[in-house]
Design an enzyme around this catalytic site. Structure first.
Site: not given
Ligand SMILES: *Cc1c(COP(=O)(O)O)cnc(C)c1O
Length: 392
Positions: A127, A212, A241
């Site tokens: 994701f 990521d 986050k």
């Molecule tokens: C939450 C998340 C995203 C996307 O972040 P947003 O602030 O919702 O756009 C991308 N990669 C990972 C691993 C995430 O947990």
């Protein structure tokens, strides 16, 4: 009343809310009816300091009263302090500031394009966000299908080094993008040795390794960043986050030669790195450092895992993750029922999919929260047994 308003005016993209929340303090939130919940999701690994932490509140109030926003024609001290802090904590050399995780991934996609090579590799079940660029990297066909055609040149691989080596050998790969722990997949670890192997292979084939760490970063896994457990150095890391503790902010940090790819005019963001967001991120990261919360995440994470094991529920098949990012595998597709039961007990956990429960409590938790969690989660796991044949 709120539920009626929600269903009337909110875009249907959002699922029906579990509760309508009014306030929070520490690891606890209260709904509009006054019921309270122990928050073991923390806004999906966002509220690192919990709710209404004085360091967070003070930074928002003070910076809002000083200088909230300028534009990218100007620099500000909080922005520069944050960039220096992020390079120090990551070991990277340059920082692009933005407002969300998806935007940090968008910056990473543009970084990859600047190599001049057309292919970008990502993993199945990954994701990376919901914008068109980040969705293109997201490895869940159901999320992607309604929005195709997406970015050309993106390929999803099974999480094996053999698959990676074959894909890299075909040539023209700009970058491999991956999560050190797959968070949205329900907190699923990479196979042992995969990250180190991926570093070696991407380096050998001249491709960037872009991590990521939007969910795993900012101390959550018991190190500042999950790649630091493996002793590797990536070419770029996407963050969001937890670094803002609840204030919207994202960042892409580049390492070494990858820091020379972006040139003037290549990218920008009106809000990205504004002094308000940057000041809050400095306060949050500063508090994580000063209060020893990285160490606390490691210690409390180990205790949390041990407590879940001690419950001894036959429903639990595996516990994955690190520090205070844990995924609990269930023997039956009842995660939604378990999460609902937990909520009824006054505990927020997340059903990441039908058979995995995700835990991502604030990094500030201590003995009291662990004790309360165990009591409530034990009840939540006592769901009526369903015949496995029922789901066939
Ligand atoms: C939450 C998340 C995203 C996307 O972040 P947003 O602030 O919702 O756009 C991308 N990669 C990972 C691993 C995430 O947990």
């Amino acid at each position: 009343m709120y539920t009626e308003v929600f269903s009337r005016v909110m875009m249907r993209s959002a699922p029906a809310p579990l509760k309508v929340l009014a306030r929070g303090e520490g690891a606890r939130v209260w709904d509009v009816d006054g019921a309270d919940y122990l928050d073991f999701l923390a806004g999906i690994a966002v509220n690192a300091l919990g709710h209404a932490h004085p360091a967070f509140v003070g930074a928002v109030a003070d910076q809002a009263a000083t200088l909230a926003h300028v534009s990218n024609y100007f620099a500000t001290p909080p922005q520069l302090e944050l960039a220096e802090r992020l390079t120090r904590l990551t070991g990277g050399s340059r920082v692009f500031l933005c407002n969300s995780g998806a935007e940090a991934i968008e910056a990473a996609v543009k970084l990859a394009r600047l190599t001049g090579k057309p292919r970008i590799l990502a993993l199945e079940n990954a994701f990376h966000g919901r914008t068109i660029g980040s969705l293109s990297l997201t490895g869940k066909p159901a999320l992607r299908a309604p929005f195709e055609p997406l970015l050309p040149g993106v390929e999803h691989l099974p999480t094996s080094l053999d698959a990676l080596e074959a894909a890299l050998a075909a040539g023209d790969v700009a970058a491999l993008v991956l999560e050190p722990i797959k968070g949205e997949a329900g907190v699923v670890e990479l196979p042992e040795g995969y990250l180190a192997g991926a570093r070696e292979l991407t380096e050998r084939h001249g491709a960037l390794l872009i991590l990521d760490e939007i969910q795993t970063g900012a101390g959550r896994t018991g190190d500042w960043f999950a790649y630091q457990h493996e002793g590797i150095v990536p070419d770029a890391v996407a963050l969001a986050k937890g670094i803002g503790g609840g204030f919207p902010i994202g960042a892409l940090v580049t390492f070494g030669a990858a820091s020379d790819l972006f040139g003037p005019g290549h990218h920008g963001s009106t809000f990205g790195g504004n002094p308000l967001a940057a000041r809050v991120a400095n306060a949050v990261l500063g508090e994580i450092e000063d209060a020893g919360l990285v160490e606390n995440a490691r210690r409390r994470g180990a205790e949390l895992r041990a407590r879940i094991e001690l419950i001894g529920s036959p429903l639990v098949t595996d516990i994955q993750g690190r520090g205070l990012l844990l995924g609990i595998g269930l023997a039956e597709p009842v995660a939604g029922i378990v999460a609902r039961r937990a909520l009824d007990e006054g505990l927020i956990v997340n059903a990441a999919n039908e058979s995995r429960i995700r835990l991502a409590p604030p990094l500030i938790i201590g003995d009291d929260e662990l004790h309360e969690f165990t009591r409530k989660f034990t009840v939540a796991l006592e769901i009526p047994h369903t015949d496995p044949g029922e789901h066939a």
